[in-house]
Write a protein that holds these residues in place. Structure first.
Motif, short mmCIF file in Angstrom:
data_model
loop_
_atom_site.label_atom_id
_atom_site.label_comp_id
_atom_site.label_asym_id
_atom_site.label_seq_id
_atom_site.Cartn_x
_atom_site.Cartn_y
_atom_site.Cartn_z
N LEU A 1 1.59 8.88 42.32
CA LEU A 1 2.69 9.04 43.26
C LEU A 1 3.93 9.58 42.56
CD1 LEU A 1 3.36 8.45 46.29
CD2 LEU A 1 4.55 6.41 45.47
N ALA A 2 4.14 9.20 41.30
CA ALA A 2 5.29 9.72 40.56
C ALA A 2 5.23 11.23 40.43
CB ALA A 2 5.36 9.06 39.18
N GLY A 3 4.02 11.77 40.36
CA GLY A 3 3.87 13.22 40.28
C GLY A 3 4.10 13.94 41.59
N LEU A 4 4.27 13.18 42.68
CA LEU A 4 4.50 13.79 43.98
C LEU A 4 5.82 14.55 44.01
CD1 LEU A 4 3.62 14.03 47.01
CD2 LEU A 4 5.01 12.00 47.42
N ASP A 5 6.86 13.97 43.40
CA ASP A 5 8.18 14.61 43.36
C ASP A 5 8.58 14.79 41.90
OD1 ASP A 5 10.71 15.54 43.64
OD2 ASP A 5 11.45 13.91 44.90
N PRO A 6 8.48 16.01 41.37
CA PRO A 6 8.82 16.21 39.95
C PRO A 6 10.30 16.03 39.66
CG PRO A 6 8.45 18.32 41.04
CD PRO A 6 8.07 17.26 42.03
N LEU A 7 11.15 15.97 40.70
CA LEU A 7 12.59 15.84 40.47
C LEU A 7 12.99 14.41 40.16
CD1 LEU A 7 13.87 18.18 43.34
CD2 LEU A 7 13.58 18.73 40.92
N THR A 8 12.28 13.41 40.72
CA THR A 8 12.63 12.00 40.48
C THR A 8 11.36 11.16 40.32
OG1 THR A 8 12.81 11.72 42.89
CG2 THR A 8 14.85 12.07 41.68
N PRO A 9 10.59 11.36 39.28
CA PRO A 9 9.32 10.63 39.14
C PRO A 9 9.52 9.13 38.89
CG PRO A 9 9.77 11.95 37.18
CD PRO A 9 10.78 12.35 38.20
N ALA A 10 10.58 8.74 38.17
CA ALA A 10 10.76 7.32 37.85
C ALA A 10 10.97 6.49 39.12
CB ALA A 10 11.95 7.14 36.90
N ALA A 11 11.69 7.03 40.09
CA ALA A 11 11.95 6.29 41.33
C ALA A 11 10.66 6.03 42.09
CB ALA A 11 12.94 7.07 42.20
N TYR A 12 9.79 7.00 42.18
CA TYR A 12 8.56 6.83 42.94
C TYR A 12 7.51 6.05 42.15
CZ TYR A 12 10.59 9.78 46.46
OH TYR A 12 11.42 10.26 47.44
N HIS A 13 7.60 6.07 40.85
CA HIS A 13 6.74 5.21 40.04
C HIS A 13 7.08 3.74 40.30
CE1 HIS A 13 4.78 3.51 36.45
NE2 HIS A 13 4.09 4.65 36.39
N LEU A 14 8.37 3.41 40.31
CA LEU A 14 8.80 2.05 40.61
C LEU A 14 8.43 1.66 42.04
CD1 LEU A 14 10.39 -0.56 40.01
CD2 LEU A 14 12.48 0.69 40.61
N LEU A 15 8.59 2.57 42.97
CA LEU A 15 8.26 2.28 44.36
C LEU A 15 6.78 1.93 44.52
CD1 LEU A 15 9.37 2.31 47.30
CD2 LEU A 15 8.70 4.73 47.40
N ALA A 16 5.90 2.68 43.87
CA ALA A 16 4.47 2.40 43.96
C ALA A 16 4.13 1.05 43.34
CB ALA A 16 3.68 3.51 43.26
N HIS A 17 4.75 0.71 42.20
CA HIS A 17 4.50 -0.58 41.57
C HIS A 17 4.87 -1.74 42.49
CE1 HIS A 17 2.99 -0.47 37.47
NE2 HIS A 17 3.59 0.70 37.31
N ARG A 18 6.00 -1.64 43.14
CA ARG A 18 6.45 -2.74 43.99
C ARG A 18 5.56 -2.89 45.22
NH1 ARG A 18 13.12 -2.56 43.99
NH2 ARG A 18 13.36 -3.47 41.92
N ALA A 19 5.15 -1.75 45.81
CA ALA A 19 4.27 -1.84 46.99
C ALA A 19 2.91 -2.41 46.63
CB ALA A 19 4.13 -0.45 47.62
N LEU A 20 2.36 -2.00 45.48
CA LEU A 20 1.05 -2.52 45.06
C LEU A 20 1.14 -4.01 44.71
CD1 LEU A 20 -0.25 0.43 42.87
CD2 LEU A 20 -1.18 -0.34 45.06
N ALA A 21 2.24 -4.42 44.09
CA ALA A 21 2.39 -5.84 43.73
C ALA A 21 2.38 -6.70 44.99
CB ALA A 21 3.69 -6.04 42.95
N GLN A 22 3.02 -6.23 46.05
CA GLN A 22 3.00 -7.01 47.29
C GLN A 22 1.61 -6.99 47.93
OE1 GLN A 22 4.81 -5.86 51.27
NE2 GLN A 22 6.42 -7.19 50.48
#
Length: 644
Positions: free
Chosen positions: A385-406
Motif C-alpha cells: 500500500l505504501a507503494g500506491l502513492d510514491p509522494l507519501t509512502p510513510a503515511a500509507y505504510h502507517l495507515l495499513a499497519h493500523r488497519a491490519l492491527a485492528q
C-alpha cells in the motif's frame, strides 16, 4: 519489442567527426522525466548531482527517463513525448516497469541514486558509439497510426492525415494531423512542442501603371522565372462580355493546383473616389502619387461590396460568458506533464477567452499488476500500500499497519518511529509541493530555495534552524501576499469537501492527530487560519513545517521507541475487518481492510485528494487562467490516490 536504438539513432553511418560531435554535444544531458519531477524527488533521486538537467520541452530533451510507478495511460503519453524528441535520443527506465507501447529501453537502471549516477556516462557511451545507424527508423507506435487512420476515415484532419516521415525533423514526428484526436484522448503534447504547418510562398500582385498598356489592351501574366515570385497584373475593367460559366472569375480567389501558394483576388481598374480618413498618395509613396486633378488608373472601387462585417454581427451567435461578452470557446490539456502541477495529473480546462468555464480532472487507473496482487499476505500488505502513492509512502505504510492491527485484534502498540517518519515526511511533502508551486506562480527564487532546503533535509532531517530561516524568508517575499490573497476562495457550501491544509486554512479544525493519544501527550494543536485562499494554504503549510520539526523532538523525548507491530505469516486463522485513520500531509486518509485466512482480500481507501477533485470544477469556474492554475496547484492533489 524492437530494440530502442532503432528508434533512437539518426539515420546514417557513424563517422569520426560524428563521434566527436556527440562527445561535444552531450557534455550536459537534458532529461524529460515521467511521471514527473515531484515523484523523482520523493524517491530521493537528484538529477543535479548526477550531472543532468531537467528538460521542460520534449524538443529540448536528450533522454526520456521513466521512473515507477505509472498510472494507466502515462506510457501512451510518454510515447507521444518520445516521438517528439530529436534524434539521437535515449530511452531509460529505472525499476521494473511495463512501458508498452514504448520500445525496449536502451538503458535500464535500479531505482536508486547510484543507478541515476550511472545514467550520464552510460548515455554518453551509447550515443557516441551508436548515435547514427543505417537501420534507424521513425518511431510510429500503433495507437498513433490508429488515430491517423480514424482521421482519414472521418476526413476531419488538418493535414494529409498520414504519417509524413519525409517531413519530420530528425527523430521527430509529424504531429499536425494527429492533434485533434490526441487532444480528445488526453494525450495531446504541450502546445509549444507540436509541429507547425508549413505554408507555401504567397504570390504577389501588382497594379499596372497607366503607361504600361494602352487603354483597353489586355495584359497577360508572364511566367516567373524559377525561384522567383510570380507577379500578376490587373485585367481591364471594360470587358465586352461577361466571363463564361466555366471560366475563372477574376474577382474571386482561384487557387492553382500546381502551386503551393495562393493568389489574391483581382481588383478592377478605374478611378478611385476620395475616401474620408484615407490619404492614398501618402500610403503608396511618391512614385505612385497622381498629379493634381488626375485620376488613379486601376483603382475604381465604386459600387464594390467590400464585404466588411461588424463585430456585433460576427459574434451574435457565440455563447456569452458571465460578464456578457461573447468569446471563442476552447479546450486545452494541462497535463499529465504540465510544469508546476503534479506529474500524472490529467487536467483539462475549457476556456472562454482567458476565463475558465469548466475544469475536469480525469482519474487514472493504477497499474493493473498491483490490483492483481490481491489477495495478499498480511505481512506484505503495508509495503504494497505504501507503494500506491510514491509522494507519501510513510503515511500509507502507517495507515495499513493500523488497519491490519485492528483486523487481527492485536494490541494497539505505540509506533514512535512511524510517527516521527510521518512528521518528517510532512515537511518533505510540503517542500516538494512548494517547489512546483514556485514554478506555477513564476517565482524562481521560491522554487530554487525550496529545492535547496529539500535536499538539505534529505541528507540531515533535523535542521530546525534552516527550516525556520526559510519560512521567515518566504513570508517576507515582496508582493507574494498581494498576488495570492484574492485567489482561490472556496465557496462556503463546498467547504465540507476540504481536508488537510486546505480545510485548516479556511478555519476548519479538521486533523486526525487530535484523536491520537501520542499526539495528545505531546500537546498537539492543529494549525488553523481564517484565510480561505491560496495565501492561507501556503501559510498553513509553512507553519506546519515548523510544527512538525518541533513534534519530532517531542515524540523522541517520550521514551524508548516501541517496536513496529509485526503480523505473523503463520497465522492462517486470522480473519476480520479493520479500519484506521491517519493525517497524511494532504489531509485525513481512511483505510478499511478485509482479512481472511491471514490474507488481505479487499481494501477501500478514502484519500483526501479524491475529495479535493470534487472542488476543482466548482470553485475555479470564471477565474482567469493564471488564477485557476494557482488555485488548483494550492490543493496539492495527488493523482496516485484519486484512483482508489
Amino acid at each position: 519489442m524492437l530494440s530502442a536504438f532503432v528508434f533512437e539513432a539518426r539515420a546514417g553511418r557513424l563517422s569520426s567527426w560524428k563521434q566527436w560531435l556527440m562527445k561535444t554535444r552531450f557534455q550536459n544531458f537534458k532529461v524529460f522525466v515521467v511521471p514527473g519531477k515531484d515523484v523523482l524527488r520523493a524517491l530521493g533521486l537528484e538529477l543535479a548531482s548526477a550531472g543532468l538537467t531537467i528538460a521542460r520541452n520534449p524538443r529540448e530533451a536528450d533522454i526520456l527517463l521513466l521512473t515507477g510507478p505509472l498510472l494507466s495511460g502515462l506510457a501512451e503519453n510518454a510515447a507521444v513525448i518520445f516521438a517528439q524528441m530529436p534524434r539521437p535520443r535515449l530511452l531509460a527506465v529505472m525499476g521494473e516497469l511495463d512501458i508498452a507501447p514504448l520500445p525496449a529501453p536502451a538503458i535500464r537502471l535500479p531505482l536508486t541514486q547510484a543507478g541515476l549516477l550511472a545514467l550520464r556516462p552510460e548515455a554518453c557511451r551509447l550515443l557516441t558509439a551508436q548515435g547514427w545507424a543505417p537501420e534507424a527508423q521513425p518511431f510510429a507506435p500503433a495507437f498513433i497510426e490508429q488515430v491517423i487512420a480514424g482521421q482519414q476515415e472521418k476526413g476531419d484532419h488538418k493535414g494529409s492525415g498520414s504519417m509524413n516521415h519525409s517531413a519530420m525533423e530528425p527523430g521527430g514526428m509529424d504531429m499536425e494531423g494527429m492533434m485533434k484526436d490526441l487532444d480528445r484522448s488526453g494525450m495531446k503534447p504541450p502546445p509549444d512542442a507540436a509541429a507547425l504547418p508549413v505554408h507555401g510562398p504567397h504570390e504577389h500582385h501588382s497594379m499596372p501603371k497607366a503607361a504600361d498598356k494602352p487603354s483597353g489592351e489586355e495584359t497577360t501574366n508572364e511566367p516567373a522565372a524559377d525561384g522567383q515570385h510570380a507577379h500578376h497584373t490587373m485585367p481591364p475593367t471594360d470587358t465586352k462580355e461577361p466571363p463564361a460559366a466555366d471560366s475563372p472569375d477574376p474577382g474571386h480567389h482561384q487557387p492553382h493546383a500546381a502551386q503551393a501558394g495562393h493568389e489574391h483576388s483581382a481588383i478592377p481598374a478605374g478611378p478611385m473616389p476620395h475616401t474620408e480618413g484615407m490619404d492614398m498618395p501618402d500610403m503608396m509613396g511618391d512614385q505612385m502619387k497622381p498629379e493634381a486633378g488626375a485620376e488613379m488608373p486601376g483603382m475604381d472601387m465604386s459600387g464594390m461590396d467590400m464585404g466588411f462585417m461588424s463585430m456585433v454581427e460576427m459574434t451574435k451567435d457565440l455563447p456569452r460568458s458571465a460578464d456578457g461578452l461573447p468569446m471563442e470557446a476552447s479546450e486545452a490539456a494541462f497535463g499529465p506533464f504540465f510544469p508546476g502541477l503534479p506529474g500524472g495529473l490529467n487536467l483539462r480546462l475549457h476556456l472562454d477567452g482567458d476565463n475558465v468555464t469548466k475544469a475536469v480532472i480525469t482519474p487514472g487507473q493504477p497499474d493493473q499488476s498491483r490490483a492483481d496482487r490481491l489477495p495478499l499476505p498480511a505481512r506484505e500488505f503495508a509495503p504494497w500500500l505504501a507503494g500506491l502513492d510514491p509522494l507519501t509512502p510513510a503515511a500509507y505504510h502507517l495507515l495499513a499497519h493500523r488497519a491490519l492491527a485492528q483486523a487481527m485484534r492485536l494490541p494497539a502498540t505505540a509506533a514512535l518511529p512511524q510517527l516521527i517518519a510521518l512528521e518528517q515526511e510532512r515537511i518533505a511533502s510540503h517542500l516538494n509541493w512548494l517547489i512546483d508551486f514556485g514554478v506555477t506562480i513564476g517565482h524562481a527564487w521560491l522554487q530554487q530555495a525550496a529545492e535547496h532546503l529539500y535536499w538539505q533535509l534529505r541528507q540531515v532531517p533535523d535542521q530546525p534552524a534552516a527550516v525556520t530561516a526559510f519560512v521567515r524568508q518566504v513570508r517576507r517575499l515582496p508582493l507574494l501576499r498581494q498576488s495570492l490573497t484574492g485567489v482561490g476562495q472556496i465557496p462556503a457550501p463546498l467547504l465540507h469537501h476540504a481536508r488537510g491544509p486546505v480545510a485548516r486554512a479556511a478555519g476548519i479544525s479538521h486533523d486526525a492527530r487530535q484523536l491520537d493519544p501520542l499526539y495528545q501527550q505531546v500537546g498537539f494543536v492543529p494549525v488553523v487560519r481564517a484565510e480561505n485562499n491560496v495565501w492561507g494554504r501556503l501559510q498553513v503549510r509553512l507553519q506546519e513545517m515548523l510544527q512538525s520539526q518541533e513534534l519530532v523532538h517531542r515524540l523522541a523525548r517520550l521514551g524508548p521507541a516501541a517496536p513496529t507491530p509485526a503480523f505473523p505469516s503463520t497465522d492462517q486463522a486470522a480473519a476480520g475487518t479493520g479500519r484506521a485513520t491517519v493525517e497524511t500531509p494532504r489531509g485525513t486518509a481512511t483505510l478499511e481492510v478485509a482479512l481472511q485466512s491471514g490474507q488481505v482480500t479487499a481494501y477501500t481507501l478514502h484519500a483526501p485528494s479524491a475529495r479535493h477533485v470534487a472542488l476543482v470544477n466548482e470553485f475555479v469556474r470564471e477565474q482567469e487562467l493564471g488564477d485557476a492554475l494557482k488555485t488548483i496547484a494550492s490543493l496539492d492533489i495527488s493523482p496516485w490516490t484519486i484512483t482508489a
